[in-house]
Design a protein around this motif. Structure first.
Motif, PDB file in Angstrom:
ATOM      1  N   SER A 180      13.649  -5.502   3.866  1.00  0.00           N
ATOM      2  CA  SER A 180      13.596  -6.022   2.499  1.00  0.00           C
ATOM      3  C   SER A 180      12.869  -5.059   1.567  1.00  0.00           C
ATOM      4  O   SER A 180      13.001  -5.156   0.354  1.00  0.00           O
ATOM      5  CB  SER A 180      12.937  -7.404   2.483  1.00  0.00           C
ATOM      6  N   LEU A 181      12.111  -4.104   2.130  1.00  0.00           N
ATOM      7  CA  LEU A 181      11.464  -3.093   1.279  1.00  0.00           C
ATOM      8  C   LEU A 181      12.513  -2.279   0.537  1.00  0.00           C
ATOM      9  O   LEU A 181      12.393  -2.021  -0.657  1.00  0.00           O
ATOM     10  CB  LEU A 181      10.610  -2.151   2.124  1.00  0.00           C
TER      11      LEU A 181
ATOM     12  N   PHE B  27       6.763   0.874 -10.209  1.00  0.00           N
ATOM     13  CA  PHE B  27       7.933   1.478  -9.555  1.00  0.00           C
ATOM     14  C   PHE B  27       9.205   1.360 -10.397  1.00  0.00           C
ATOM     15  O   PHE B  27       9.907   2.331 -10.648  1.00  0.00           O
ATOM     16  CB  PHE B  27       8.139   0.811  -8.185  1.00  0.00           C
ATOM     17  N   GLY B  28       9.466   0.136 -10.845  1.00  0.00           N
ATOM     18  CA  GLY B  28      10.677  -0.095 -11.632  1.00  0.00           C
ATOM     19  C   GLY B  28      10.614   0.554 -13.012  1.00  0.00           C
ATOM     20  O   GLY B  28      11.640   0.943 -13.568  1.00  0.00           O
TER      21      GLY B  28
ATOM     22  N   SER C 131       8.735 -12.299   2.096  1.00  0.00           N
ATOM     23  CA  SER C 131       7.732 -11.450   2.749  1.00  0.00           C
ATOM     24  C   SER C 131       7.010 -10.561   1.739  1.00  0.00           C
ATOM     25  O   SER C 131       6.242  -9.692   2.123  1.00  0.00           O
ATOM     26  CB  SER C 131       8.417 -10.575   3.785  1.00  0.00           C
TER      27      SER C 131
ATOM     28  N   TYR D 121      22.584  -8.471  -3.265  1.00  0.00           N
ATOM     29  CA  TYR D 121      22.383  -7.963  -1.907  1.00  0.00           C
ATOM     30  C   TYR D 121      23.534  -8.341  -0.994  1.00  0.00           C
ATOM     31  O   TYR D 121      23.670  -7.798   0.089  1.00  0.00           O
ATOM     32  CB  TYR D 121      21.060  -8.471  -1.330  1.00  0.00           C
TER      33      TYR D 121
ATOM     34  N   ALA E  33       7.561  -7.934   0.416  1.00  0.00           N
ATOM     35  CA  ALA E  33       8.169  -6.602   0.445  1.00  0.00           C
ATOM     36  C   ALA E  33       7.460  -5.616  -0.475  1.00  0.00           C
ATOM     37  O   ALA E  33       8.088  -4.843  -1.177  1.00  0.00           O
ATOM     38  CB  ALA E  33       9.668  -6.687   0.087  1.00  0.00           C
ATOM     39  N   LEU E  34       6.132  -5.627  -0.440  1.00  0.00           N
ATOM     40  CA  LEU E  34       5.377  -4.638  -1.216  1.00  0.00           C
ATOM     41  C   LEU E  34       5.444  -3.304  -0.489  1.00  0.00           C
ATOM     42  O   LEU E  34       5.457  -3.264   0.735  1.00  0.00           O
ATOM     43  CB  LEU E  34       3.919  -5.073  -1.367  1.00  0.00           C
ATOM     44  N   PHE E  35       5.494  -2.207  -1.253  1.00  0.00           N
ATOM     45  CA  PHE E  35       5.565  -0.892  -0.638  1.00  0.00           C
ATOM     46  C   PHE E  35       4.181  -0.542  -0.085  1.00  0.00           C
ATOM     47  O   PHE E  35       3.240  -0.341  -0.858  1.00  0.00           O
ATOM     48  CB  PHE E  35       6.022   0.150  -1.651  1.00  0.00           C
ATOM     49  N   PRO E  36       4.036  -0.466   1.245  1.00  0.00           N
ATOM     50  CA  PRO E  36       2.695  -0.326   1.821  1.00  0.00           C
ATOM     51  C   PRO E  36       2.044   1.023   1.535  1.00  0.00           C
ATOM     52  O   PRO E  36       0.828   1.141   1.591  1.00  0.00           O
ATOM     53  CB  PRO E  36       2.928  -0.509   3.328  1.00  0.00           C
ATOM     54  N   HIS E  37       2.871   2.041   1.223  1.00  0.00           N
ATOM     55  CA  HIS E  37       2.322   3.385   1.027  1.00  0.00           C
ATOM     56  C   HIS E  37       1.994   3.665  -0.436  1.00  0.00           C
ATOM     57  O   HIS E  37       1.706   4.789  -0.804  1.00  0.00           O
ATOM     58  CB  HIS E  37       3.295   4.425   1.558  1.00  0.00           C
ATOM     59  N   MET E  38       2.058   2.628  -1.268  1.00  0.00           N
ATOM     60  CA  MET E  38       1.750   2.819  -2.685  1.00  0.00           C
ATOM     61  C   MET E  38       0.637   1.864  -3.089  1.00  0.00           C
ATOM     62  O   MET E  38       0.472   0.797  -2.511  1.00  0.00           O
ATOM     63  CB  MET E  38       2.983   2.495  -3.541  1.00  0.00           C
TER      64      MET E  38
ATOM     65  N   ASP F  71      10.115  -3.121   7.260  1.00  0.00           N
ATOM     66  CA  ASP F  71      10.880  -4.278   6.819  1.00  0.00           C
ATOM     67  C   ASP F  71      12.059  -3.842   5.936  1.00  0.00           C
ATOM     68  O   ASP F  71      11.887  -3.083   4.991  1.00  0.00           O
ATOM     69  CB  ASP F  71       9.916  -5.162   6.008  1.00  0.00           C
TER      70      ASP F  71
ATOM     71  N   PHE G 214      10.377 -11.460  -2.848  1.00  0.00           N
ATOM     72  CA  PHE G 214      10.848 -11.782  -1.508  1.00  0.00           C
ATOM     73  C   PHE G 214       9.858 -12.682  -0.796  1.00  0.00           C
ATOM     74  O   PHE G 214       8.666 -12.673  -1.093  1.00  0.00           O
ATOM     75  CB  PHE G 214      11.028 -10.493  -0.691  1.00  0.00           C
TER      76      PHE G 214
ATOM     77  N   LEU H  25      14.705  -3.122  -8.019  1.00  0.00           N
ATOM     78  CA  LEU H  25      13.914  -2.585  -9.127  1.00  0.00           C
ATOM     79  C   LEU H  25      14.626  -1.435  -9.832  1.00  0.00           C
ATOM     80  O   LEU H  25      14.118  -0.887 -10.802  1.00  0.00           O
ATOM     81  CB  LEU H  25      12.549  -2.122  -8.610  1.00  0.00           C
TER      82      LEU H  25
ATOM     83  N   ARG I 123       5.304  -7.056 -10.007  1.00  0.00           N
ATOM     84  CA  ARG I 123       6.280  -5.982  -9.869  1.00  0.00           C
ATOM     85  C   ARG I 123       7.648  -6.427 -10.384  1.00  0.00           C
ATOM     86  O   ARG I 123       8.366  -5.661 -11.017  1.00  0.00           O
ATOM     87  CB  ARG I 123       6.372  -5.576  -8.393  1.00  0.00           C
ATOM     88  N   ALA I 124       7.984  -7.688 -10.104  1.00  0.00           N
ATOM     89  CA  ALA I 124       9.280  -8.198 -10.538  1.00  0.00           C
ATOM     90  C   ALA I 124       9.321  -8.434 -12.051  1.00  0.00           C
ATOM     91  O   ALA I 124      10.339  -8.207 -12.698  1.00  0.00           O
ATOM     92  CB  ALA I 124       9.598  -9.492  -9.793  1.00  0.00           C
TER      93      ALA I 124
END
Lengths: 348, 263
Positions: free
Chosen positions: B158-159, A114-115, A99, A68, A101-106, B156, A97, B166, A162-163
């Motif tokens: 970080s999303l 996802f990966g 926070s 990053y 950083a989960l995708f809220p819309h999924m 966010d 992360f 991923l 997820r990771a």
């Protein structure tokens, strides 16, 4: 784990056991130097912890490993290959992360898948791997939920799943437990260790919590102002801090100068004697009790002793609360002693 | 619960101030008489028939809808990337740029209108539709940039990083993660933009022509000539249309979600 001190020569041999290597890494943001001459080897199949106060460069180090942020200079190798300038999507690393950083819309399952979708894993296999990974973190029953409906601890497990699902070459955890309450945090330490043992993953964990680092690490790296202060296994580092910073960070609270050398003792290793100095004790300091605090398990006795200069040196002794023995009161003149093997000599 | 007489009185006053004028218009539209009066004389729907049959109204409505839809689309097409650049990019003079895109809020519309009239219509001999399109797009820019920006601030960053980690390319991460999260903000910016354009008078007044007039301006013209219930009937029809849009928006996305971007 072999993290060379910043002054040591960088390790040039890329042995098979190295999952990742940092070679002479420097990272500056404007005038601020976040990481300053870092040399570090992350060993395969182990948990390596980057430990230090905020601003010490531990998160920057993790973000450089994840891709990053690109180091200002130096080389990062992942599995022996130069990855310094590789974008994150080409590194195959699993990152959790702070926070989450989960995708809220999924849904939870879509987050975890996802990966795998990106890796073109066929639908059937994908479904199975998502289910298996969710079972591994104990969330099989929540696959259809949205992340928002889950508790903090559950979200943390989803982020972990997820990771892991992409079968990363490294699992990176950025303060993964800092948003959980104290009890859950302790549970999750064991949980992450279990998952690491089951999967055999190489883990790099960033934390500012020394207890977390001590409990979870195979190797810990203490950082300060962008530099490595000390590294080694918890059992190596904890009883033998190399310098005052590491000692203070690990809870050593008593620092006294003796014959030009800096010595430190943990509060629980200081004893208080009302009589003359015990035979064979390395430290035997006359001191005055200033304050006594009852803390349940132990009592903290605050004392002052005369240092080499004019300033009195403060000391803290932690006595077990149920111990029969001396019962110091504020104002008492006592002798503070410590066994020779409890006294650590610091480099500075 | 404690009774709060002053707050309650103010709330009632607020409703009265907002709703009573509407009541007068809607009531007036159903009159059987031939002048706009309240209370209405008798009940009839004949003025609605006349309003619908009025060719200049239906033409103006088409013009207004076309203008509102196209200018909203243009404002979003420019404003959303600008909002992204302002919030995510590291660009020099960020606040200056943001100020530029918000400035139509404070610059009098008559000034914008006059400038466009002089330059586009007189100077470059462009049509009034084009001048109005440019004017309205500029006018809607602050909504597109601000409202989208507000919902972007909630997403966010970080999303996107997580998606990259991923295996997503930057574009894929944007498309699958950021864009869906932006949708409520874009929807509310679009709705606000559409309403702002549809209701606009000052710009439309300056830039209209014989071939192209918007509904509010045409209605204004009409009132100046004949003060009859047709205008009330037309207003009521617009009101009904707005309510229908609002209900659809509530049913499909939810108002709270659409305007969630603002709060």
């Amino acid at each position: 784990m072999t993290a060379a001190s910043p002054t040591a020569a960088p390790s040039t041999a890329s042995t098979t056991a190295a999952a990742a290597e940092f070679i002479d890494i420097r990272q500056t943001f404007g005038d601020f130097t976040a990481v300053d001459g870092l040399n570090l080897t992350v060993e395969q199949g182990k948990i390596t912890t980057l430990l230090g106060p905020s601003g010490c460069g531990k998160t920057t180090t993790l973000r450089m490993l994840a891709g990053y942020t690109t180091p200002t200079s130096g080389t990062i190798r992942i599995a022996g290959e130069d990855a310094t300038r590789l974008p994150p999507e080409k590194r195959n690393l699993g990152m959790v992360f702070q926070s989450y950083a989960l995708f809220p819309h999924m849904t939870v399952a879509d987050n975890v898948g996802f990966g795998l979708k990106l890796r073109r894993v066929p639908v059937e296999e994908r479904r199975k791997r998502v289910a298996d990974t969710l079972d591994l973190v104990g969330l099989g029953h929540l696959a259809g939920q949205r992340p928002k409906k889950l508790s903090g601890g559950q979200q943390q497990r989803v982020a972990l799943a997820r990771a892991i699902a992409i079968r990363p070459s490294l699992l990176l955890l950025d303060e993964p437990l800092s948003n959980l309450d104290a009890r859950l945090r302790v549970q999750m330490r064991a949980e992450i260790r279990r998952i690491q043992a089951e999967t055999g993953l190489t883990v790099v964990l960033v934390t500012h919590d020394q207890d977390e680092a001590l409990e979870m690490s195979d190797a810990m790296v203490l950082m300060r102002a962008g530099r490595v202060m000390q590294s080694g296994s918890p059992a190596e580092v904890f009883p033998r801090p190399a310098n005052r910073f590491v000692a203070e960070f690990l809870g050593y609270e008593n620092f006294v100068e003796r014959d030009g050398r800096l010595l430190t003792v943990r509060p629980e290793h200081l004893e208080i004697s009302t009589g003359p100095a015990t035979e064979g004790a390395r430290l035997a300091l006359p001191a005055t009790v200033t304050r006594v605090a009852y803390r349940g398990v132990d009592r903290h006795i605050a004392l002052t002793t005369q240092g080499t200069g004019d300033e009195p040196v403060p000391l803290i002794a932690a006595l077990r609360a149920d111990e029969t023995g001396p019962d110091p009161r504020p104002g008492d003149q006592v002798t503070v002693v410590a066994r020779p093997d409890r006294v650590v000599e610091l480099a500075g | 619960m404690k009774a709060r007489p002053i707050a309650a009185a103010l709330a009632v006053l607020g409703y009265v101030v907002m709703l009573v004028p509407i009541l007068f218009v809607v009531g007036g539209a159903f009159t059987a008489g031939s002048t706009l009066k309240f209370p209405p004389e008798g009940f009839s729907v004949r003025w609605f028939g006349e309003a619908v049959a009025n060719e200049s109204f239906s033409q103006a409505l088409t013009s207004s809808l076309l203008l509102a839809v196209v200018s909203t689309a243009l404002a979003l097409a420019v404003g959303v990337p600008v909002a992204l650049a302002l919030h995510r990019g590291h660009i020099p003079g960020r606040s200056l740029l943001e100020g530029l895109f918000l400035s139509p809020l404070v610059i009098p519309e008559l000034v914008i209108g006059l400038a466009l009239y002089q330059q586009l219509m007189i100077g470059l001999k462009q049509t009034s539709f084009l001048a109005l399109l440019v004017g309205h797009t500029v006018l809607l820019m602050p909504y597109a940039v601000r409202v989208t920006g507000a919902s972007l601030a909630l997403a966010d960053q970080s999303l996107e990083e997580a998606a990259r980690g991923l295996g997503s390319s930057p574009w894929h991460a944007f498309r699958t993660v950021t864009l869906p999260l932006l949708r409520p903000g874009v929807m509310s910016a679009g709705l606000l933009g559409f309403i702002t354009s549809f209701n606009n008078v000052p710009l439309s007044l300056l830039l209209q022509s014989r071939d192209f007039g918007t509904l509010p301006v045409t209605m204004l013209d009409y009132i100046q000539q004949s003060y009859d219930p047709v205008i009330a009937a037309m207003s009521t029809l617009i009101l009904a249309g707005t309510v229908v849009i609002a209900v659809i928006a509530e049913r499909t996305v939810g108002f709270t979600k659409i305007f969630g971007g603002i709060n």
